[in-house]
Design an enzyme around this catalytic site. Structure first.
Site, PDB file in Angstrom:
ATOM      1  N   ASN A  33     -12.831  -0.749  -4.464  1.00  0.00           N
ATOM      2  CA  ASN A  33     -12.914  -2.017  -5.198  1.00  0.00           C
ATOM      3  C   ASN A  33     -13.768  -3.052  -4.463  1.00  0.00           C
ATOM      4  O   ASN A  33     -14.608  -3.707  -5.070  1.00  0.00           O
ATOM      5  CB  ASN A  33     -11.506  -2.571  -5.427  1.00  0.00           C
ATOM      6  CG  ASN A  33     -10.704  -1.656  -6.337  1.00  0.00           C
ATOM      7  OD1 ASN A  33     -11.231  -1.132  -7.307  1.00  0.00           O
ATOM      8  ND2 ASN A  33      -9.444  -1.424  -5.997  1.00  0.00           N
ATOM      9  N   VAL A  34     -13.545  -3.191  -3.155  1.00  0.00           N
ATOM     10  CA  VAL A  34     -14.285  -4.199  -2.397  1.00  0.00           C
ATOM     11  C   VAL A  34     -15.685  -3.689  -2.026  1.00  0.00           C
ATOM     12  O   VAL A  34     -16.684  -4.378  -2.237  1.00  0.00           O
ATOM     13  CB  VAL A  34     -13.530  -4.604  -1.111  1.00  0.00           C
ATOM     14  CG1 VAL A  34     -14.325  -5.650  -0.335  1.00  0.00           C
ATOM     15  CG2 VAL A  34     -12.150  -5.148  -1.433  1.00  0.00           C
ATOM     16  N   ASP A  71      -2.412  -3.004  -3.348  1.00  0.00           N
ATOM     17  CA  ASP A  71      -3.257  -2.647  -2.189  1.00  0.00           C
ATOM     18  C   ASP A  71      -3.626  -1.169  -2.326  1.00  0.00           C
ATOM     19  O   ASP A  71      -3.471  -0.575  -3.408  1.00  0.00           O
ATOM     20  CB  ASP A  71      -2.502  -2.950  -0.884  1.00  0.00           C
ATOM     21  CG  ASP A  71      -3.428  -3.153   0.316  1.00  0.00           C
ATOM     22  OD1 ASP A  71      -4.523  -2.556   0.346  1.00  0.00           O
ATOM     23  OD2 ASP A  71      -3.068  -3.897   1.233  1.00  0.00           O
ATOM     24  N   THR A 116     -12.812 -11.070  -2.559  1.00  0.00           N
ATOM     25  CA  THR A 116     -12.827 -10.567  -1.177  1.00  0.00           C
ATOM     26  C   THR A 116     -14.255 -10.217  -0.761  1.00  0.00           C
ATOM     27  O   THR A 116     -14.688 -10.533   0.350  1.00  0.00           O
ATOM     28  CB  THR A 116     -11.922  -9.318  -1.048  1.00  0.00           C
ATOM     29  OG1 THR A 116     -10.608  -9.674  -1.475  1.00  0.00           O
ATOM     30  CG2 THR A 116     -11.861  -8.824   0.393  1.00  0.00           C
ATOM     31  N   LYS A 118       4.015  -7.655   4.406  1.00  0.00           N
ATOM     32  CA  LYS A 118       3.268  -6.495   3.897  1.00  0.00           C
ATOM     33  C   LYS A 118       4.281  -5.379   3.682  1.00  0.00           C
ATOM     34  O   LYS A 118       5.266  -5.279   4.406  1.00  0.00           O
ATOM     35  CB  LYS A 118       2.225  -6.044   4.923  1.00  0.00           C
ATOM     36  CG  LYS A 118       1.098  -5.224   4.343  1.00  0.00           C
ATOM     37  CD  LYS A 118       0.004  -6.110   3.763  1.00  0.00           C
ATOM     38  CE  LYS A 118      -1.109  -5.324   3.127  1.00  0.00           C
ATOM     39  NZ  LYS A 118      -2.159  -6.165   2.580  1.00  0.00           N
ATOM     40  N   LEU A 178     -16.420   2.803  -0.622  1.00  0.00           N
ATOM     41  CA  LEU A 178     -17.012   2.204  -1.820  1.00  0.00           C
ATOM     42  C   LEU A 178     -15.957   2.027  -2.914  1.00  0.00           C
ATOM     43  O   LEU A 178     -16.170   2.348  -4.074  1.00  0.00           O
ATOM     44  CB  LEU A 178     -18.167   3.079  -2.308  1.00  0.00           C
ATOM     45  CG  LEU A 178     -19.240   3.338  -1.237  1.00  0.00           C
ATOM     46  CD1 LEU A 178     -20.225   4.393  -1.696  1.00  0.00           C
ATOM     47  CD2 LEU A 178     -19.962   2.039  -0.881  1.00  0.00           C
ATOM     48  N   ALA A 225     -11.926  -4.187   5.617  1.00  0.00           N
ATOM     49  CA  ALA A 225     -10.738  -3.380   5.926  1.00  0.00           C
ATOM     50  C   ALA A 225      -9.766  -4.161   6.803  1.00  0.00           C
ATOM     51  O   ALA A 225     -10.182  -4.966   7.642  1.00  0.00           O
ATOM     52  CB  ALA A 225     -11.155  -2.090   6.625  1.00  0.00           C
ATOM     53  N   ARG A 276       0.837  -1.210   0.000  1.00  0.00           N
ATOM     54  CA  ARG A 276       0.000   0.000   0.000  1.00  0.00           C
ATOM     55  C   ARG A 276       0.863   1.248   0.000  1.00  0.00           C
ATOM     56  O   ARG A 276       2.011   1.226   0.457  1.00  0.00           O
ATOM     57  CB  ARG A 276      -0.974   0.003   1.170  1.00  0.00           C
ATOM     58  CG  ARG A 276      -0.391   0.136   2.541  1.00  0.00           C
ATOM     59  CD  ARG A 276      -1.478   0.463   3.555  1.00  0.00           C
ATOM     60  NE  ARG A 276      -2.580  -0.512   3.514  1.00  0.00           N
ATOM     61  CZ  ARG A 276      -3.613  -0.493   4.329  1.00  0.00           C
ATOM     62  NH1 ARG A 276      -3.696   0.443   5.251  1.00  0.00           N
ATOM     63  NH2 ARG A 276      -4.567  -1.396   4.262  1.00  0.00           N
TER      64      ARG A 276
HETATM   65  N1  LIG Z   1      -8.815  -5.496  -2.447  1.00  0.00           N
HETATM   66  C1  LIG Z   1      -8.754  -6.628  -1.761  1.00  0.00           C
HETATM   67  O1  LIG Z   1      -8.867  -7.726  -2.307  1.00  0.00           O
HETATM   68  C2  LIG Z   1      -8.572  -6.588  -0.274  1.00  0.00           C
HETATM   69  C3  LIG Z   1      -8.726  -5.415   0.441  1.00  0.00           C
HETATM   70  N2  LIG Z   1      -8.595  -5.410   1.803  1.00  0.00           N
HETATM   71  C4  LIG Z   1      -8.760  -4.181   2.567  1.00  0.00           C
HETATM   72  O2  LIG Z   1     -10.072  -3.668   2.360  1.00  0.00           O
HETATM   73  C5  LIG Z   1     -10.052  -2.240   2.374  1.00  0.00           C
HETATM   74  C6  LIG Z   1     -10.621  -1.705   1.070  1.00  0.00           C
HETATM   75  O3  LIG Z   1      -9.887  -2.223  -0.016  1.00  0.00           O
HETATM   76  P1  LIG Z   1     -10.137  -1.715  -1.522  1.00  0.00           P
HETATM   77  O4  LIG Z   1     -11.604  -1.628  -1.748  1.00  0.00           O
HETATM   78  O5  LIG Z   1      -9.325  -2.580  -2.398  1.00  0.00           O
HETATM   79  O6  LIG Z   1      -9.516  -0.259  -1.451  1.00  0.00           O
HETATM   80  P2  LIG Z   1      -9.904   1.047  -2.320  1.00  0.00           P
HETATM   81  O7  LIG Z   1      -8.781   1.985  -2.167  1.00  0.00           O
HETATM   82  O8  LIG Z   1     -10.351   0.644  -3.674  1.00  0.00           O
HETATM   83  O9  LIG Z   1     -11.203   1.624  -1.552  1.00  0.00           O
HETATM   84  C7  LIG Z   1     -11.180   2.331  -0.365  1.00  0.00           C
HETATM   85  C8  LIG Z   1     -12.331   3.334  -0.397  1.00  0.00           C
HETATM   86  O10 LIG Z   1     -12.465   3.951   0.887  1.00  0.00           O
HETATM   87  C9  LIG Z   1     -12.737   5.329   0.699  1.00  0.00           C
HETATM   88  N3  LIG Z   1     -12.381   6.082   1.908  1.00  0.00           N
HETATM   89  C10 LIG Z   1     -11.178   6.556   2.287  1.00  0.00           C
HETATM   90  N4  LIG Z   1     -11.277   7.224   3.439  1.00  0.00           N
HETATM   91  C11 LIG Z   1     -12.570   7.154   3.828  1.00  0.00           C
HETATM   92  C12 LIG Z   1     -13.300   7.643   4.948  1.00  0.00           C
HETATM   93  N5  LIG Z   1     -12.724   8.337   5.916  1.00  0.00           N
HETATM   94  N6  LIG Z   1     -14.633   7.378   5.010  1.00  0.00           N
HETATM   95  C13 LIG Z   1     -15.236   6.689   4.026  1.00  0.00           C
HETATM   96  N7  LIG Z   1     -14.604   6.209   2.941  1.00  0.00           N
HETATM   97  C14 LIG Z   1     -13.282   6.430   2.842  1.00  0.00           C
HETATM   98  C15 LIG Z   1     -11.935   5.698  -0.524  1.00  0.00           C
HETATM   99  O11 LIG Z   1     -12.418   6.889  -1.127  1.00  0.00           O
HETATM  100  C16 LIG Z   1     -12.139   4.463  -1.396  1.00  0.00           C
HETATM  101  O12 LIG Z   1     -13.286   4.591  -2.213  1.00  0.00           O
HETATM  102  C17 LIG Z   1      -8.588  -1.848   2.636  1.00  0.00           C
HETATM  103  O13 LIG Z   1      -8.408  -1.688   4.023  1.00  0.00           O
HETATM  104  C18 LIG Z   1      -7.809  -3.068   2.160  1.00  0.00           C
HETATM  105  O14 LIG Z   1      -6.571  -3.193   2.813  1.00  0.00           O
HETATM  106  C19 LIG Z   1      -8.351  -6.560   2.490  1.00  0.00           C
HETATM  107  C20 LIG Z   1      -8.210  -7.753   1.835  1.00  0.00           C
HETATM  108  C21 LIG Z   1      -8.246  -7.856   0.400  1.00  0.00           C
HETATM  109  O1  LIG Z   2      -5.360  -9.482   2.265  1.00  0.00           O
HETATM  110  C1  LIG Z   2      -4.456  -8.667   2.036  1.00  0.00           C
HETATM  111  O2  LIG Z   2      -4.231  -7.715   2.810  1.00  0.00           O
HETATM  112  C2  LIG Z   2      -3.631  -8.838   0.847  1.00  0.00           C
HETATM  113  O3  LIG Z   2      -2.585  -8.234   0.762  1.00  0.00           O
HETATM  114  C3  LIG Z   2      -4.149  -9.767  -0.210  1.00  0.00           C
HETATM  115  C4  LIG Z   2      -3.543  -9.534  -1.530  1.00  0.00           C
HETATM  116  C5  LIG Z   2      -4.143  -8.879  -2.571  1.00  0.00           C
HETATM  117  N1  LIG Z   2      -3.294  -8.871  -3.620  1.00  0.00           N
HETATM  118  C6  LIG Z   2      -2.138  -9.505  -3.263  1.00  0.00           C
HETATM  119  C7  LIG Z   2      -0.972  -9.731  -3.979  1.00  0.00           C
HETATM  120  C8  LIG Z   2       0.070 -10.413  -3.335  1.00  0.00           C
HETATM  121  C9  LIG Z   2      -0.076 -10.845  -2.012  1.00  0.00           C
HETATM  122  C10 LIG Z   2      -1.250 -10.631  -1.311  1.00  0.00           C
HETATM  123  C11 LIG Z   2      -2.285  -9.945  -1.946  1.00  0.00           C
END
Ligand SMILES: NC(=O)C1=CN([C@@H]2O[C@H](COP(=O)(O)OP(=O)(O)OC[C@H]3O[C@@H](n4cnc5c(N)ncnc54)[C@H](O)[C@@H]3O)[C@@H](O)[C@H]2O)C=CC1
Ligand SMILES: O=C(O)C(=O)Cc1c[nH]c2ccccc12
Length: 353
Positions: free
Chosen positions: A179-180, A114, A146, A80, A177, A256, A44
């Protein structure tokens, strides 16, 4: 921070401080445990206010990855990395310099996308190293998987805490809102769930309102809503002494990482309010499951079966927490440590035979 005291207490093997003069890269790669295999964890980028904040994030996130892999029965270790930068100052050179550091670890650390990294940023990293995963279109990317894991977690939690076997009619508040979060909203909407959402981006909240009829609230209003489930899908540290007293939801189930500001204090505070907390590294393992399967050769059936285990593992955690008088966080840690010991034992036996 007392460095060796902290790494000893948290169990880290190695922490790298990476600096590149030309690109002004400042990154920390934390390798928590490689006992079961390469340390996996996405990278990240964040404008950390202090270097200590960055280090703490890397240490906690990497330990979380070890527990995540263990709870999901995935034979890899936890790592990480964090890049200390403002997203506005991202450059290709920065990511290439970072990629060279990843390459220098010879596969001890495998990473990917990330928060605040784009597929293009990851492509730049890949120019310097092969130890990057999650870029294949074949498996659909980690975020959709996820969100399915989070949906399974919400199902397990509503059955256990609310004795409800149907998601229809449930009220869920989604924070973030991206990716996840967006994908989760789509799935919840398909199950006739009433959505309440927030994001700092108005564009994103408007889209979810238009697509799924969600009620949009301000970021600081998301905690106190009269809903059944609070689903944090944005930042870490959002479960703390100022937000937990506001919660009316009886379930916290979201994607998260590092949701609890202080694992011990705030898991207890949630429990004392009768709120069922789905430990973050258990419910959000779908991304890791997805990239791991991509790495070993994607077979949909296998990946889906590992994903479905999130549901049963959470129920196991809820039940043992209730039986032993633990918080769900403690129960998940005990489960992770038990599985790590068992897996290491099996590995040792295989090596000696
Ligand atoms: N993408 C994945 O497959 C995985 C993601 N995660 C975790 O899930 C969380 C979300 O991941 P993604 O959706 O990929 O990230 P992302 O960066 O696509 O989405 C995060 C969203 O949160 C919003 N945001 C930021 N600050 C905010 C606040 N104060 N209040 C409300 N919204 C706010 C952003 O504008 C953005 O739309 C992260 O913590 C990530 O580490 C965990 C495991 C896997
Ligand atoms: O669940 C997490 O926090 C991850 O880092 C999962 C993950 C998403 N994309 C990757 C690529 C390489 C290693 C882990 C992950």
């Amino acid at each position: 921070m007392k460095l060796f005291e902290t790494t000893k207490e948290m169990g880290h093997e190695q922490v790298l401080f990476c600096h590149d003069k030309e690109s002004n890269l400042k990154a920390i790669i934390a390798i928590h445990d490689t006992g079961l295999g390469s340390a996996m964890g996405a990278t990240r980028l964040w404008p950390y206010v202090t270097e200590e904040d960055a280090l703490r994030d890397a240490l906690r996130l990497s330990r979380g990855m070890t527990y995540k892999a263990a709870c999901a029965n995935i034979p890899v270790g936890g790592g990480k990395a964090v890049i200390i930068a403002n997203p506005e100052n991202k450059t290709d050179e920065l990511f290439r310099a970072y990629g060279r550091f990843v390459e220098s670890l010879n596969g001890r650390f495998i990473t990917g996308q990330d928060v605040n990294l784009s597929p293009e940023d990851v492509r730049q990293i890949s120019k310097e190293t092969n130890h990057v995963v999650g870029t294949s279109e074949k498996s659909g990317g980690p975020a959709p998987i996820t969100s399915i894991g989070v949906l399974l977690g919400i199902k397990a939690a509503t059955e256990f805490r609310l004795q409800r076997n149907e998601l229809a009619g449930l009220k869920v508040a989604v924070q973030g809102l991206g990716n996840v979060g967006k994908n989760l909203c789509q799935r919840l909407h398909e199950h006739d769930v009433k959505l309440f959402v927030t994001d700092v981006s108005k564009e994103k909240t408007e889209e979810i309102k238009r697509l799924y009829g969600a009620t949009v609230v301000e970021p600081n209003e998301i905690y106190s809503l009269d809903v059944d489930v609070f689903a944090p899908c944005a930042l870490g540290g959002i479960l703390n002494s100022s937000t937990i007293p506001q919660l009316k939801a009886l379930i916290v189930a979201g994607a998260a990482n590092n949701q609890l500001e202080n694992e011990h204090i705030h898991s207890k505070l949630l429990e004392s309010k009768g709120i069922l907390y789905c430990p973050d590294y258990v419910i959000n393992a779908g991304g890791l499951i997805n990239v791991y399967n991509e790495m070993i050769g994607y077979e949909e059936e296998k990946a889906l079966s590992q994903l479905n285990n999130i549901y049963s593992t959470l129920l196991e955690i809820f039940e043992s927490a209730e039986k032993e008088g633990y918080t769900t966080y403690e129960a998940s840690k005990v489960l992770a440590e038990k599985r790590i010991l068992k897996a290491k034992h099996i590995k040792l036996m295989q090596q000696t035979n």
